[in-house]
Scaffold this active site. Structure first.
Site, PDB file in Angstrom:
ATOM      1  CG  ASP A 212      -1.734   1.074   1.206  1.00 58.07           C
ATOM      2  OD1 ASP A 212      -2.578   1.400   0.546  1.00 58.07           O
ATOM      3  OD2 ASP A 212      -2.042   1.235   2.527  1.00 58.07           O
ATOM      4  CD  GLU A 263      -1.813   2.488  -4.121  1.00 64.40           C
ATOM      5  OE1 GLU A 263      -3.090   3.177  -4.600  1.00 64.40           O
ATOM      6  OE2 GLU A 263      -1.313   2.519  -3.149  1.00 64.40           O
TER       7      GLU A 263
HETATM    8  O1  TEU Z   1      -4.796   3.604  -1.811  1.00 67.49           O
HETATM    9  C1  TEU Z   1      -3.914   4.271  -1.578  1.00 67.49           C
HETATM   10  C2  TEU Z   1      -3.828   5.718  -2.354  1.00 67.49           C
HETATM   11  O2  TEU Z   1      -5.049   6.619  -2.134  1.00 67.49           O
HETATM   12  C3  TEU Z   1      -3.343   6.423  -2.680  1.00 67.49           C
HETATM   13  O3  TEU Z   1      -2.180   5.963  -3.849  1.00 67.49           O
HETATM   14  C4  TEU Z   1      -3.376   7.889  -3.495  1.00 67.49           C
HETATM   15  O4  TEU Z   1      -4.375   7.340  -4.488  1.00 67.49           O
HETATM   16  C5  TEU Z   1      -2.144   8.790  -4.120  1.00 67.49           C
HETATM   17  O5  TEU Z   1      -0.866   8.747  -3.434  1.00 67.49           O
HETATM   18  C6  TEU Z   1      -2.795   9.735  -5.034  1.00 67.49           C
HETATM   19  O6  TEU Z   1      -1.414  10.202  -5.567  1.00 67.49           O
HETATM   20  C7  TEU Z   1      -4.636   3.449  -0.149  1.00 67.49           C
HETATM   21  C8  TEU Z   1      -5.671   2.530  -0.199  1.00 67.49           C
HETATM   22  O7  TEU Z   1      -6.123   1.092  -1.434  1.00 67.49           O
HETATM   23  C9  TEU Z   1      -6.880   2.669   0.063  1.00 67.49           C
HETATM   24  O8  TEU Z   1      -8.086   2.220   0.632  1.00 67.49           O
HETATM   25  C10 TEU Z   1      -6.824   3.351   1.610  1.00 67.49           C
HETATM   26  O9  TEU Z   1      -7.215   4.261   2.259  1.00 67.49           O
HETATM   27  C11 TEU Z   1      -4.933   4.145   1.365  1.00 67.49           C
HETATM   28  O10 TEU Z   1      -3.882   3.541   0.739  1.00 67.49           O
HETATM   29  C12 TEU Z   1      -4.459   4.669   2.720  1.00 67.49           C
HETATM   30  O11 TEU Z   1      -4.108   3.915   3.533  1.00 67.49           O
END
Ligand code: TEU
Length: 527
Positions: A212, A263
Protein backbone atom coordinates in the site's frame (compact mmCIF):
# COMPACT_ATOMS: atom_id res chain seq x y z
CA UNK A 1 8.95 -54.74 4.83
CA UNK A 2 7.76 -52.18 2.36
CA UNK A 3 6.48 -48.73 3.20
CA UNK A 4 4.48 -46.40 1.03
CA UNK A 5 6.16 -43.05 0.64
CA UNK A 6 3.98 -40.16 1.80
CA UNK A 7 2.23 -38.11 -0.88
CA UNK A 8 4.45 -35.27 -2.02
CA UNK A 9 3.16 -31.94 -0.71
CA UNK A 10 0.82 -30.20 -3.17
CA UNK A 11 2.77 -27.74 -5.28
CA UNK A 12 2.50 -24.16 -4.09
CA UNK A 13 0.34 -22.14 -6.51
CA UNK A 14 2.45 -20.02 -8.80
CA UNK A 15 1.93 -16.27 -8.45
CA UNK A 16 4.07 -14.11 -10.68
CA UNK A 17 4.01 -11.09 -12.93
CA UNK A 18 1.77 -12.96 -15.42
CA UNK A 19 -0.90 -14.03 -12.94
CA UNK A 20 -4.53 -13.00 -12.70
CA UNK A 21 -5.14 -11.74 -9.18
CA UNK A 22 -8.63 -11.36 -7.76
CA UNK A 23 -9.00 -8.52 -5.26
CA UNK A 24 -11.22 -9.51 -2.33
CA UNK A 25 -12.38 -6.44 -0.41
CA UNK A 26 -12.90 -8.53 2.70
CA UNK A 27 -15.59 -6.32 4.31
CA UNK A 28 -17.82 -6.67 1.27
CA UNK A 29 -17.23 -10.20 0.02
CA UNK A 30 -19.16 -12.60 2.25
CA UNK A 31 -20.24 -12.50 5.88
CA UNK A 32 -20.21 -15.77 7.85
CA UNK A 33 -21.48 -14.58 11.24
CA UNK A 34 -24.38 -12.24 10.52
CA UNK A 35 -22.80 -9.00 11.76
CA UNK A 36 -23.17 -7.45 8.31
CA UNK A 37 -19.41 -7.22 7.68
CA UNK A 38 -17.60 -9.70 5.44
CA UNK A 39 -14.97 -11.86 7.15
CA UNK A 40 -12.26 -14.46 6.56
CA UNK A 41 -14.54 -17.46 7.08
CA UNK A 42 -16.91 -15.90 4.53
CA UNK A 43 -14.05 -15.72 2.03
CA UNK A 44 -13.06 -19.33 2.72
CA UNK A 45 -16.62 -20.52 2.21
CA UNK A 46 -16.75 -18.92 -1.24
CA UNK A 47 -13.26 -19.65 -2.54
CA UNK A 48 -14.66 -22.42 -4.73
CA UNK A 49 -16.58 -19.75 -6.69
CA UNK A 50 -13.35 -17.79 -7.12
CA UNK A 51 -11.54 -20.90 -8.31
CA UNK A 52 -14.38 -21.63 -10.77
CA UNK A 53 -13.90 -18.19 -12.27
CA UNK A 54 -10.34 -19.26 -13.06
CA UNK A 55 -8.05 -16.67 -11.46
CA UNK A 56 -4.61 -17.56 -10.10
CA UNK A 57 -4.66 -15.87 -6.70
CA UNK A 58 -6.68 -13.78 -4.27
CA UNK A 59 -5.48 -10.55 -2.67
CA UNK A 60 -7.09 -9.89 0.70
CA UNK A 61 -7.49 -6.26 1.79
CA UNK A 62 -6.42 -5.54 5.40
CA UNK A 63 -8.02 -7.77 8.04
CA UNK A 64 -5.60 -6.79 10.84
CA UNK A 65 -6.65 -5.37 14.21
CA UNK A 66 -7.84 -1.86 13.43
CA UNK A 67 -10.34 0.73 14.65
CA UNK A 68 -11.54 0.77 10.99
CA UNK A 69 -11.19 4.53 10.55
CA UNK A 70 -10.11 3.80 6.96
CA UNK A 71 -11.70 0.35 6.87
CA UNK A 72 -8.60 -1.53 7.87
CA UNK A 73 -5.94 0.66 6.24
CA UNK A 74 -5.41 2.04 9.75
CA UNK A 75 -3.52 -0.91 11.21
CA UNK A 76 -3.08 -1.31 14.99
CA UNK A 77 -1.18 -4.62 14.78
CA UNK A 78 0.34 -5.82 11.51
CA UNK A 79 0.63 -9.41 12.68
CA UNK A 80 -2.85 -10.23 13.92
CA UNK A 81 -6.46 -10.57 12.82
CA UNK A 82 -9.23 -8.21 13.93
CA UNK A 83 -12.05 -10.12 15.70
CA UNK A 84 -14.38 -8.45 13.21
CA UNK A 85 -12.81 -10.63 10.50
CA UNK A 86 -11.91 -13.76 12.51
CA UNK A 87 -8.64 -14.93 14.01
CA UNK A 88 -5.33 -16.46 12.94
CA UNK A 89 -6.88 -19.93 12.82
CA UNK A 90 -9.48 -18.60 10.35
CA UNK A 91 -6.67 -17.11 8.32
CA UNK A 92 -4.77 -20.41 8.27
CA UNK A 93 -7.94 -22.21 7.19
CA UNK A 94 -8.37 -19.73 4.35
CA UNK A 95 -4.82 -20.27 3.10
CA UNK A 96 -5.18 -24.02 3.31
CA UNK A 97 -8.44 -23.99 1.36
CA UNK A 98 -7.04 -21.58 -1.24
CA UNK A 99 -3.96 -23.70 -1.79
CA UNK A 100 -6.11 -26.80 -2.03
CA UNK A 101 -8.02 -25.11 -4.84
CA UNK A 102 -4.78 -24.06 -6.55
CA UNK A 103 -5.19 -20.39 -5.60
CA UNK A 104 -2.37 -18.26 -4.23
CA UNK A 105 -2.99 -15.82 -1.39
CA UNK A 106 -1.68 -12.25 -1.25
CA UNK A 107 -2.01 -10.00 1.75
CA UNK A 108 -1.91 -6.22 1.93
CA UNK A 109 0.97 -4.56 3.75
CA UNK A 110 0.44 -1.00 4.89
CA UNK A 111 3.92 0.41 5.58
CA UNK A 112 3.33 4.16 5.21
CA UNK A 113 1.22 4.72 8.30
CA UNK A 114 -0.34 2.98 11.30
CA UNK A 115 -3.49 3.54 13.31
CA UNK A 116 -3.60 5.96 16.22
CA UNK A 117 -4.42 2.78 18.17
CA UNK A 118 -1.05 1.17 17.29
CA UNK A 119 1.07 0.70 20.47
CA UNK A 120 3.77 2.99 19.07
CA UNK A 121 1.39 5.90 18.68
CA UNK A 122 -0.24 5.21 22.03
CA UNK A 123 3.22 5.48 23.53
CA UNK A 124 3.66 8.88 21.88
CA UNK A 125 0.38 10.03 23.38
CA UNK A 126 1.21 8.66 26.83
CA UNK A 127 4.85 9.73 27.09
CA UNK A 128 6.12 13.29 27.32
CA UNK A 129 7.36 15.43 24.43
CA UNK A 130 10.98 14.32 24.93
CA UNK A 131 10.25 10.61 24.72
CA UNK A 132 12.33 8.89 22.00
CA UNK A 133 9.23 6.98 20.82
CA UNK A 134 8.31 10.16 18.94
CA UNK A 135 11.14 9.47 16.52
CA UNK A 136 9.09 6.73 14.85
CA UNK A 137 6.64 9.35 13.56
CA UNK A 138 6.93 12.79 12.04
CA UNK A 139 6.30 15.14 14.96
CA UNK A 140 7.17 18.80 14.61
CA UNK A 141 6.49 22.09 16.33
CA UNK A 142 3.96 24.32 14.57
CA UNK A 143 4.59 27.65 12.90
CA UNK A 144 3.09 31.09 13.49
CA UNK A 145 2.00 32.51 16.84
CA UNK A 146 2.15 29.80 19.55
CA UNK A 147 2.84 27.23 16.86
CA UNK A 148 -0.84 27.27 15.98
CA UNK A 149 -0.24 26.66 12.31
CA UNK A 150 0.93 23.32 10.85
CA UNK A 151 4.64 22.85 10.13
CA UNK A 152 4.10 23.14 6.37
CA UNK A 153 1.38 23.26 3.72
CA UNK A 154 1.24 19.55 2.78
CA UNK A 155 -2.29 18.33 2.15
CA UNK A 156 -3.86 15.03 3.12
CA UNK A 157 -4.97 12.78 0.22
CA UNK A 158 -8.40 12.77 1.89
CA UNK A 159 -8.60 16.60 2.02
CA UNK A 160 -7.49 19.19 4.61
CA UNK A 161 -4.02 19.66 6.08
CA UNK A 162 -1.74 16.64 6.43
CA UNK A 163 -1.03 17.63 10.06
CA UNK A 164 -2.96 17.31 13.31
CA UNK A 165 -2.00 18.85 16.63
CA UNK A 166 -1.51 16.87 19.82
CA UNK A 167 -2.69 18.24 23.18
CA UNK A 168 0.93 19.09 24.07
CA UNK A 169 1.21 21.36 21.03
CA UNK A 170 3.30 19.18 18.67
CA UNK A 171 1.93 18.37 15.21
CA UNK A 172 2.04 14.91 13.60
CA UNK A 173 2.00 14.12 9.90
CA UNK A 174 -0.71 12.02 8.23
CA UNK A 175 -0.87 11.86 4.43
CA UNK A 176 -4.29 10.19 4.85
CA UNK A 177 -6.80 10.51 7.72
CA UNK A 178 -5.76 11.95 11.13
CA UNK A 179 -6.31 8.42 12.48
CA UNK A 180 -3.40 7.28 10.25
CA UNK A 181 -0.13 8.85 11.47
CA UNK A 182 2.75 8.43 9.00
CA UNK A 183 5.77 6.45 10.13
CA UNK A 184 9.27 7.90 9.84
CA UNK A 185 11.05 5.43 7.60
CA UNK A 186 14.49 6.73 8.54
CA UNK A 187 13.95 5.21 12.01
CA UNK A 188 15.52 1.74 12.34
CA UNK A 189 12.60 0.37 14.43
CA UNK A 190 10.22 1.10 11.57
CA UNK A 191 12.27 -0.83 9.03
CA UNK A 192 12.91 -3.73 11.38
CA UNK A 193 9.28 -4.09 12.43
CA UNK A 194 7.88 -4.12 8.90
CA UNK A 195 10.46 -6.72 7.86
CA UNK A 196 9.28 -8.87 10.77
CA UNK A 197 5.75 -8.48 9.42
CA UNK A 198 6.79 -9.69 5.96
CA UNK A 199 8.52 -12.73 7.42
CA UNK A 200 5.55 -13.44 9.71
CA UNK A 201 3.05 -13.71 6.84
CA UNK A 202 5.44 -15.34 4.37
CA UNK A 203 6.23 -18.05 6.92
CA UNK A 204 2.51 -18.43 7.57
CA UNK A 205 2.11 -19.48 3.98
CA UNK A 206 1.13 -16.42 1.96
CA UNK A 207 2.32 -16.30 -1.63
CA UNK A 208 2.79 -12.57 -1.91
CA UNK A 209 2.10 -9.00 -0.87
CA UNK A 210 0.35 -5.93 -2.21
CA UNK A 211 2.25 -2.92 -0.91
CA UNK A 212 0.00 0.00 0.00
CA UNK A 213 1.13 3.56 -0.81
CA UNK A 214 4.48 2.14 -1.92
CA UNK A 215 5.70 5.52 -3.18
CA UNK A 216 4.99 7.47 0.01
CA UNK A 217 7.38 6.12 2.61
CA UNK A 218 10.18 8.66 2.34
CA UNK A 219 9.67 12.32 3.11
CA UNK A 220 11.86 15.32 2.32
CA UNK A 221 14.22 15.60 5.33
CA UNK A 222 13.39 19.28 5.78
CA UNK A 223 9.71 18.83 4.87
CA UNK A 224 10.12 21.17 1.88
CA UNK A 225 6.96 22.55 0.28
CA UNK A 226 5.63 21.09 -2.96
CA UNK A 227 7.26 23.06 -5.79
CA UNK A 228 6.77 22.61 -9.47
CA UNK A 229 9.89 21.38 -11.25
CA UNK A 230 11.35 19.89 -8.06
CA UNK A 231 11.09 16.27 -6.95
CA UNK A 232 7.95 15.82 -4.88
CA UNK A 233 8.73 16.13 -1.15
CA UNK A 234 6.84 12.96 -0.22
CA UNK A 235 5.78 10.96 -3.30
CA UNK A 236 8.10 8.65 -5.19
CA UNK A 237 11.36 9.82 -3.64
CA UNK A 238 14.41 7.94 -4.88
CA UNK A 239 15.44 6.88 -1.33
CA UNK A 240 12.38 4.62 -1.13
CA UNK A 241 14.00 2.08 -3.44
CA UNK A 242 16.56 1.21 -0.80
CA UNK A 243 13.68 0.02 1.41
CA UNK A 244 12.41 -2.34 -1.29
CA UNK A 245 15.85 -3.73 -2.08
CA UNK A 246 16.09 -4.68 1.55
CA UNK A 247 12.58 -6.22 1.50
CA UNK A 248 13.52 -8.32 -1.50
CA UNK A 249 16.48 -9.76 0.40
CA UNK A 250 14.25 -10.49 3.38
CA UNK A 251 11.51 -12.12 1.26
CA UNK A 252 13.93 -14.19 -0.77
CA UNK A 253 15.41 -15.34 2.53
CA UNK A 254 12.05 -16.93 3.37
CA UNK A 255 11.37 -18.30 -0.12
CA UNK A 256 13.01 -17.10 -3.31
CA UNK A 257 10.71 -15.12 -5.57
CA UNK A 258 7.88 -14.34 -3.13
CA UNK A 259 5.56 -12.11 -5.16
CA UNK A 260 5.16 -8.44 -4.26
CA UNK A 261 3.37 -5.65 -6.12
CA UNK A 262 3.67 -1.92 -5.56
CA UNK A 263 0.60 0.27 -5.32
CA UNK A 264 2.30 3.30 -6.76
CA UNK A 265 1.32 6.26 -8.91
CA UNK A 266 3.33 8.17 -11.46
CA UNK A 267 4.65 8.02 -15.00
CA UNK A 268 5.45 4.47 -16.20
CA UNK A 269 9.19 5.03 -16.25
CA UNK A 270 9.03 5.86 -12.52
CA UNK A 271 6.52 3.25 -11.35
CA UNK A 272 8.32 0.47 -13.26
CA UNK A 273 11.38 1.06 -11.07
CA UNK A 274 9.52 -0.51 -8.11
CA UNK A 275 9.15 -3.63 -10.25
CA UNK A 276 12.86 -4.19 -10.76
CA UNK A 277 13.80 -7.79 -9.95
CA UNK A 278 15.91 -6.77 -6.94
CA UNK A 279 12.97 -4.74 -5.53
CA UNK A 280 9.29 -5.65 -5.30
CA UNK A 281 9.37 -7.28 -8.75
CA UNK A 282 5.98 -5.99 -9.85
CA UNK A 283 3.96 -2.73 -9.90
CA UNK A 284 0.42 -1.75 -10.72
CA UNK A 285 -0.15 0.06 -14.03
CA UNK A 286 -3.03 2.33 -13.09
CA UNK A 287 -2.98 4.41 -16.30
CA UNK A 288 -5.68 2.37 -18.01
CA UNK A 289 -8.05 3.61 -15.32
CA UNK A 290 -7.60 7.09 -16.71
CA UNK A 291 -7.09 6.34 -20.40
CA UNK A 292 -9.99 7.55 -22.56
CA UNK A 293 -11.95 5.09 -24.70
CA UNK A 294 -9.83 5.56 -27.82
CA UNK A 295 -7.76 3.09 -29.80
CA UNK A 296 -4.75 5.37 -30.09
CA UNK A 297 -4.80 6.36 -26.40
CA UNK A 298 -5.06 2.73 -25.30
CA UNK A 299 -2.30 1.67 -27.67
CA UNK A 300 -0.05 4.41 -26.34
CA UNK A 301 -0.73 3.46 -22.72
CA UNK A 302 0.12 -0.16 -23.43
CA UNK A 303 3.27 0.73 -25.37
CA UNK A 304 4.59 3.11 -22.72
CA UNK A 305 3.98 0.60 -19.97
CA UNK A 306 5.60 -2.24 -21.87
CA UNK A 307 8.63 -0.12 -22.76
CA UNK A 308 9.12 1.11 -19.18
CA UNK A 309 8.82 -2.40 -17.81
CA UNK A 310 11.12 -3.87 -20.43
CA UNK A 311 13.74 -1.37 -19.31
CA UNK A 312 13.16 -2.33 -15.65
CA UNK A 313 13.23 -6.08 -16.37
CA UNK A 314 9.57 -6.67 -15.51
CA UNK A 315 6.01 -6.71 -16.88
CA UNK A 316 3.08 -4.34 -16.17
CA UNK A 317 0.38 -5.08 -13.58
CA UNK A 318 -2.83 -4.08 -15.36
CA UNK A 319 -5.69 -2.77 -13.23
CA UNK A 320 -9.20 -1.75 -14.28
CA UNK A 321 -10.78 -1.37 -10.87
CA UNK A 322 -10.24 -1.49 -7.13
CA UNK A 323 -11.93 -0.51 -3.89
CA UNK A 324 -10.59 3.03 -4.46
CA UNK A 325 -12.16 3.88 -7.83
CA UNK A 326 -15.51 4.24 -9.50
CA UNK A 327 -16.59 0.81 -10.81
CA UNK A 328 -15.33 0.31 -14.36
CA UNK A 329 -18.79 -0.73 -15.62
CA UNK A 330 -20.06 2.74 -14.69
CA UNK A 331 -16.93 4.56 -15.78
CA UNK A 332 -16.91 3.27 -19.36
CA UNK A 333 -20.15 1.29 -19.69
CA UNK A 334 -20.77 -2.38 -19.08
CA UNK A 335 -19.96 -3.68 -22.60
CA UNK A 336 -16.82 -1.60 -22.96
CA UNK A 337 -15.70 -2.66 -19.49
CA UNK A 338 -15.81 -6.30 -20.53
CA UNK A 339 -14.00 -5.47 -23.77
CA UNK A 340 -11.24 -3.72 -21.81
CA UNK A 341 -10.94 -6.74 -19.54
CA UNK A 342 -10.41 -9.02 -22.53
CA UNK A 343 -8.02 -6.60 -24.18
CA UNK A 344 -5.78 -6.28 -21.11
CA UNK A 345 -5.97 -9.98 -20.26
CA UNK A 346 -4.32 -10.50 -23.65
CA UNK A 347 -1.44 -8.13 -22.88
CA UNK A 348 1.88 -9.20 -21.33
CA UNK A 349 1.80 -8.81 -17.55
CA UNK A 350 -0.53 -9.54 -14.67
CA UNK A 351 -4.15 -8.50 -14.35
CA UNK A 352 -5.88 -7.58 -11.10
CA UNK A 353 -9.62 -8.13 -11.17
CA UNK A 354 -11.66 -6.31 -8.53
CA UNK A 355 -14.30 -8.55 -6.94
CA UNK A 356 -17.67 -7.66 -8.43
CA UNK A 357 -16.26 -6.44 -11.75
CA UNK A 358 -16.72 -9.99 -13.05
CA UNK A 359 -20.43 -9.47 -12.36
CA UNK A 360 -20.46 -6.11 -14.15
CA UNK A 361 -21.47 -4.36 -10.93
CA UNK A 362 -22.11 -0.64 -11.38
CA UNK A 363 -21.00 2.15 -9.05
CA UNK A 364 -23.75 2.57 -6.46
CA UNK A 365 -25.03 5.98 -5.51
CA UNK A 366 -24.82 5.36 -1.74
CA UNK A 367 -27.10 7.80 0.10
CA UNK A 368 -25.13 10.45 1.93
CA UNK A 369 -26.44 9.41 5.34
CA UNK A 370 -24.99 5.92 4.76
CA UNK A 371 -21.49 7.12 3.76
CA UNK A 372 -18.61 5.51 5.62
CA UNK A 373 -15.63 6.45 3.46
CA UNK A 374 -13.33 8.93 5.23
CA UNK A 375 -12.36 10.37 1.86
CA UNK A 376 -15.95 11.37 1.10
CA UNK A 377 -16.74 12.45 4.64
CA UNK A 378 -13.59 14.54 5.09
CA UNK A 379 -13.93 16.27 1.74
CA UNK A 380 -17.68 16.74 2.29
CA UNK A 381 -18.46 14.85 -0.89
CA UNK A 382 -16.03 16.79 -3.05
CA UNK A 383 -14.03 13.60 -3.62
CA UNK A 384 -15.56 10.34 -4.80
CA UNK A 385 -17.35 8.30 -2.16
CA UNK A 386 -15.47 5.03 -2.51
CA UNK A 387 -18.42 3.41 -0.73
CA UNK A 388 -20.11 3.21 -4.14
CA UNK A 389 -17.53 0.61 -5.26
CA UNK A 390 -17.61 -1.27 -1.94
CA UNK A 391 -21.25 -2.32 -1.66
CA UNK A 392 -21.47 -5.96 -0.47
CA UNK A 393 -21.59 -8.49 -3.31
CA UNK A 394 -24.78 -10.19 -4.55
CA UNK A 395 -24.42 -13.98 -4.41
CA UNK A 396 -27.98 -15.19 -4.96
CA UNK A 397 -31.16 -13.46 -6.17
CA UNK A 398 -33.64 -14.80 -3.65
CA UNK A 399 -32.02 -14.63 -0.22
CA UNK A 400 -32.00 -11.64 2.12
CA UNK A 401 -29.11 -9.25 1.36
CA UNK A 402 -28.55 -11.31 -1.83
CA UNK A 403 -26.88 -14.03 0.25
CA UNK A 404 -24.11 -11.71 1.52
CA UNK A 405 -25.21 -11.80 5.17
CA UNK A 406 -28.06 -12.94 7.36
CA UNK A 407 -27.85 -9.55 9.08
CA UNK A 408 -27.82 -5.99 7.78
CA UNK A 409 -25.03 -5.25 5.27
CA UNK A 410 -22.58 -2.57 6.48
CA UNK A 411 -23.39 -0.56 3.32
CA UNK A 412 -26.89 -0.75 1.88
CA UNK A 413 -27.36 -2.77 -1.33
CA UNK A 414 -29.47 -0.80 -3.82
CA UNK A 415 -32.83 -1.99 -5.19
CA UNK A 416 -32.30 -4.37 -8.11
CA UNK A 417 -28.93 -5.66 -6.80
CA UNK A 418 -30.22 -9.23 -7.13
CA UNK A 419 -30.18 -8.83 -10.93
CA UNK A 420 -26.37 -9.09 -10.74
CA UNK A 421 -26.31 -12.21 -8.55
CA UNK A 422 -23.42 -14.57 -9.20
CA UNK A 423 -25.54 -17.73 -9.04
CA UNK A 424 -27.70 -16.47 -11.92
CA UNK A 425 -24.72 -15.31 -13.95
CA UNK A 426 -23.03 -18.69 -13.63
CA UNK A 427 -26.02 -20.23 -15.48
CA UNK A 428 -26.07 -17.65 -18.29
CA UNK A 429 -23.40 -18.19 -20.98
CA UNK A 430 -23.50 -14.54 -22.06
CA UNK A 431 -23.23 -12.98 -18.58
CA UNK A 432 -20.10 -10.98 -17.67
CA UNK A 433 -19.13 -13.79 -15.27
CA UNK A 434 -19.34 -16.43 -18.03
CA UNK A 435 -17.50 -14.26 -20.55
CA UNK A 436 -14.65 -13.77 -18.10
CA UNK A 437 -14.60 -17.39 -16.97
CA UNK A 438 -14.24 -18.49 -20.59
CA UNK A 439 -11.53 -15.90 -21.25
CA UNK A 440 -9.58 -16.76 -18.10
CA UNK A 441 -9.54 -20.44 -19.03
CA UNK A 442 -8.34 -19.65 -22.56
CA UNK A 443 -5.77 -17.15 -21.33
CA UNK A 444 -3.88 -19.96 -19.65
CA UNK A 445 -3.21 -21.66 -22.97
CA UNK A 446 -3.24 -18.68 -25.30
CA UNK A 447 -1.37 -15.95 -23.47
CA UNK A 448 0.03 -16.86 -20.07
CA UNK A 449 3.36 -18.17 -21.28
CA UNK A 450 3.35 -16.18 -24.47
CA UNK A 451 5.88 -13.59 -25.57
CA UNK A 452 6.18 -10.19 -23.89
CA UNK A 453 6.07 -8.50 -27.29
CA UNK A 454 2.94 -7.08 -28.87
CA UNK A 455 2.72 -6.20 -32.56
CA UNK A 456 -0.04 -3.92 -33.82
CA UNK A 457 -1.21 -5.31 -37.15
CA UNK A 458 -3.99 -4.89 -39.71
CA UNK A 459 -4.68 -1.20 -39.04
CA UNK A 460 -8.22 0.21 -39.26
CA UNK A 461 -9.34 3.51 -37.72
CA UNK A 462 -10.48 3.06 -34.13
CA UNK A 463 -9.59 -0.63 -34.05
CA UNK A 464 -6.62 -2.24 -32.30
CA UNK A 465 -5.38 -5.60 -33.49
CA UNK A 466 -2.70 -6.79 -31.11
CA UNK A 467 -0.70 -9.83 -32.19
CA UNK A 468 0.96 -11.68 -29.35
CA UNK A 469 2.24 -15.19 -29.71
CA UNK A 470 -0.12 -17.18 -31.90
CA UNK A 471 -3.28 -15.17 -31.30
CA UNK A 472 -4.64 -11.66 -31.63
CA UNK A 473 -6.88 -9.47 -29.53
CA UNK A 474 -9.12 -7.21 -31.62
CA UNK A 475 -10.59 -4.23 -29.76
CA UNK A 476 -13.19 -2.21 -31.62
CA UNK A 477 -13.13 1.26 -30.07
CA UNK A 478 -14.80 2.82 -33.11
CA UNK A 479 -18.50 3.49 -33.58
CA UNK A 480 -18.86 1.08 -36.51
CA UNK A 481 -18.92 -2.71 -36.69
CA UNK A 482 -15.51 -4.06 -37.66
CA UNK A 483 -15.47 -6.83 -40.25
CA UNK A 484 -12.92 -9.58 -39.73
CA UNK A 485 -11.98 -10.24 -43.34
CA UNK A 486 -8.88 -12.34 -42.79
CA UNK A 487 -8.75 -15.97 -43.76
CA UNK A 488 -7.87 -18.57 -41.24
CA UNK A 489 -8.58 -16.41 -38.19
CA UNK A 490 -10.83 -18.10 -35.68
CA UNK A 491 -12.71 -16.16 -33.03
CA UNK A 492 -12.27 -18.07 -29.76
CA UNK A 493 -13.48 -15.53 -27.19
CA UNK A 494 -15.66 -12.45 -27.31
CA UNK A 495 -16.66 -9.82 -24.76
CA UNK A 496 -20.19 -10.09 -26.16
CA UNK A 497 -20.45 -13.72 -25.13
CA UNK A 498 -21.29 -14.70 -28.73
CA UNK A 499 -18.57 -16.03 -31.03
CA UNK A 500 -19.42 -14.20 -34.27
CA UNK A 501 -16.78 -15.13 -36.84
CA UNK A 502 -17.40 -12.12 -39.09
CA UNK A 503 -18.02 -8.95 -37.16
CA UNK A 504 -16.69 -7.29 -34.01
CA UNK A 505 -19.41 -4.89 -32.81
CA UNK A 506 -18.46 -1.41 -31.58
CA UNK A 507 -17.34 -1.56 -27.95
CA UNK A 508 -16.36 -5.24 -28.13
CA UNK A 509 -13.13 -7.20 -27.98
CA UNK A 510 -12.53 -10.63 -29.47
CA UNK A 511 -9.61 -13.03 -29.34
CA UNK A 512 -8.70 -14.97 -32.48
CA UNK A 513 -6.22 -17.69 -33.13
CA UNK A 514 -4.37 -17.00 -36.35
CA UNK A 515 -2.58 -19.23 -38.84
CA UNK A 516 1.19 -19.61 -38.38
CA UNK A 517 1.78 -17.55 -41.52
CA UNK A 518 0.26 -14.51 -39.88
CA UNK A 519 2.60 -14.86 -36.96
CA UNK A 520 5.60 -15.17 -39.24
CA UNK A 521 4.64 -12.37 -41.59
CA UNK A 522 3.15 -10.11 -38.94
CA UNK A 523 -0.10 -10.08 -40.98
CA UNK A 524 0.70 -7.41 -43.46
CA UNK A 525 1.14 -3.86 -42.32
CA UNK A 526 2.74 -3.47 -38.98
CA UNK A 527 1.86 -0.20 -37.32
O1 TEU B 1 -4.76 3.87 -1.42
C1 TEU B 1 -3.65 4.65 -1.73
C2 TEU B 1 -4.02 5.97 -2.22
O2 TEU B 1 -5.09 6.48 -1.96
C3 TEU B 1 -2.95 6.65 -2.89
O3 TEU B 1 -2.22 5.78 -3.68
C4 TEU B 1 -3.42 7.82 -3.67
O4 TEU B 1 -4.41 7.43 -4.57
C5 TEU B 1 -2.30 8.42 -4.41
O5 TEU B 1 -1.26 8.58 -3.54
C6 TEU B 1 -2.68 9.78 -4.97
O6 TEU B 1 -1.53 10.43 -5.38
C7 TEU B 1 -4.53 2.95 -0.44
C8 TEU B 1 -5.73 2.10 -0.21
O7 TEU B 1 -6.01 1.36 -1.38
C9 TEU B 1 -6.86 2.96 0.22
O8 TEU B 1 -8.05 2.24 0.37
C10 TEU B 1 -6.46 3.61 1.53
O9 TEU B 1 -7.45 4.52 1.93
C11 TEU B 1 -5.14 4.34 1.40
O10 TEU B 1 -4.15 3.55 0.78
C12 TEU B 1 -4.58 4.70 2.74
O11 TEU B 1 -4.07 3.58 3.38
Amino acid sequence: MTSTPPDPPAARPRVDSRSVVYEVYVRSFADSDGDGVGDLAGVTAHLDAVARLGVDAVWLTPFYPSPQADHGYDVADHRGVDPLFGDLAAFDALVERAHGLGLGVLVDVVPNHVSVAHPWFRQVLAAGPDDPSRGRFHLRPGTGPDGRRPPNRWRSVFGGPAWTRLPDGAWYLHLFAPEQPDLDWTHPDVRADLERTLVFWAERGVDGFRVDVAGGLMKHPLLAEVRRGEPHPHWDRTEVHDVYRSWRRVLDGVRPGVFAVAEVWGPPERTALYARPDELGHAFAFEVLQTPWSASALQRTVELQLAAHREAGSLPGWVLGSHDFERVASRVGRERALALHLFLLAMPGSFTLYAGDELGLPQVDVPREAWQDPQALRSDGEQLSRDGARVPLPWTPDEPACGFTTGTPWLPQPPGWEAYARSTQEQDPTSPWSVLRHALALRRTLWRESSATVRWIDPHPGVLVALRGEAVAVLNASNRPHRLALTGWEVVASSTGVLDQDVVPPGACVWCTVPPGVVAAGAGTVR
